[in-house]
Write an enzyme that holds these catalytic residues in place. Structure first.
Site, PDB file in Angstrom:
ATOM      1  N   ASN A   1      -9.912  -2.938  -7.289  1.00  0.00           N
ATOM      2  CA  ASN A   1      -9.370  -2.129  -7.905  1.00  0.00           C
ATOM      3  C   ASN A   1      -9.760  -1.595  -9.185  1.00  0.00           C
ATOM      4  OD1 ASN A   1      -6.411  -3.400  -6.303  1.00  0.00           O
ATOM      5  ND2 ASN A   1      -7.429  -1.042  -5.755  1.00  0.00           N
TER       6      ASN A   1
ATOM      7  N   ASP B   1       1.113  -1.423   0.379  1.00  0.00           N
ATOM      8  CA  ASP B   1      -0.157   0.096  -0.109  1.00  0.00           C
ATOM      9  C   ASP B   1       1.713   1.377  -0.334  1.00  0.00           C
ATOM     10  OD1 ASP B   1      -2.539   1.399  -0.051  1.00  0.00           O
ATOM     11  OD2 ASP B   1      -3.070   1.099   2.041  1.00  0.00           O
TER      12      ASP B   1
END
Ligand code: FPP
Length: 256
Positions: free
Chosen positions: A78, A30
């Site tokens: 996503n 991340d």
């Protein structure tokens, strides 16, 4: 006199016990976007740099004797990102495998992928399948990419598979166990190594984001503040040192 409880100092990377390296390390990579933003760069520059980190960390993990490295590269959620970013992320495996497969082979690393591959662009699917085939003979670390992966999707598919077996009369409902469940998950090919020993998430967020909900039941979690593009082999060693300072009990007692 006041006695204060002595605190165990956090283990350092230089004190790693090489006999207790976690067999399966999973990473939620991340912070690519924030890394780019801090440098006034477009978000995709963060993903590009993140790909370089994947290369470094793969070799570092393999050198340390990690047996499975699972990387969360693209989640089922996503797709909600702007199409330019999604398109870039779909190109990344192409850039990655086009340049990195020889290094993977040199390091005896085998590529595996989990997630719904059928929904990926044809060119991405092709390069992934080629990387799997080109490294199929490698017997060292497994580099397992979670690509279009979501844990709820995985659990739904596993439930459907078991339900089909029951409907066909091949399985009784009471024969559904943790073992049959594990065998229906996308990590089944990893056998005994399906469950990560250590989960690392970079960039300071402390959540699972639909990642390996079943498999992480007894994993140790290490959250680090570094953004993924800043993570490196030393950071991995430090996370493993932290892991080695934990006492895993798997629901039992400390000294059983
Ligand atoms: C999370 O950062 C990262 C991603 C969604 C993509 C991860 C992909 C890579 C690190 C490269 C993968 C490489 C290969 C070979 C497939 P973010 O964009 O959510 O960061 P932010 O939270 O700071 O916005």
């Amino acid at each position: 006199m006041v006695f204060s409880k002595a605190k165990t100092p956090a283990p350092t990377a230089s004190e790693l016990d090489m006999t207790r390296i976690p067999a399966h390390v999973a990473i939620i990579m991340d912070g690519n976007g924030r890394w780019a933003k801090a440098r006034h760069l477009p978000r995709v520059a963060g993903h590009q740099q993140g790909m370089q980190t994947v290369k470094k960390v793969t070799i570092a993990a393999s050198d340390l004797g990690v047996k499975v490295l699972t990387l969360y590269a693209f989640s089922t959620e996503n797709w909600k990102r702007p199409s330019t970013e999604v398109n870039f992320l779909m190109q990344l495996p192409i850039k990655f495998f086009d340049t990195f497969v020889p290094d993977l082979v040199k390091n005896n690393v085998r590529v595996m992928v989990m997630g719904d591959q059928a929904a990926l662009p044809a060119a991405t699917q092709a390069v992934v399948q080629k990387a799997i085939a080109d490294t199929a003979h490698c017997t060292g670390m497994v580099l397992n990419f979670a690509l279009n992966y979501g844990s709820r999707d995985e659990l739904v598919r596993a439930s459907q598979q078991l339900a089909r077996q029951v409907k066909a009369g091949d399985l009784q409902p009471e024969e559904i166990t943790a073992q049959t469940m594990a065998a229906a998950l996308m990590t089944a090919p990893l056998g005994d190594l399906a469950d990560p020993d250590l989960l690392i998430r970079t960039s300071g967020e402390e959540r699972l984001s639909n990642f390996m909900l079943w498999q992480l039941a007894y994993s140790e979690f290490v959250f680090v503040d570094q953004h993924w593009p800043d993570f490196d082999g030393e950071s991995l060693k430090q996370a493993i040192a932290t892991f080695q300072g934990r006492h895993r009990r798997f629901g039992g007692l400390k000294n059983q």
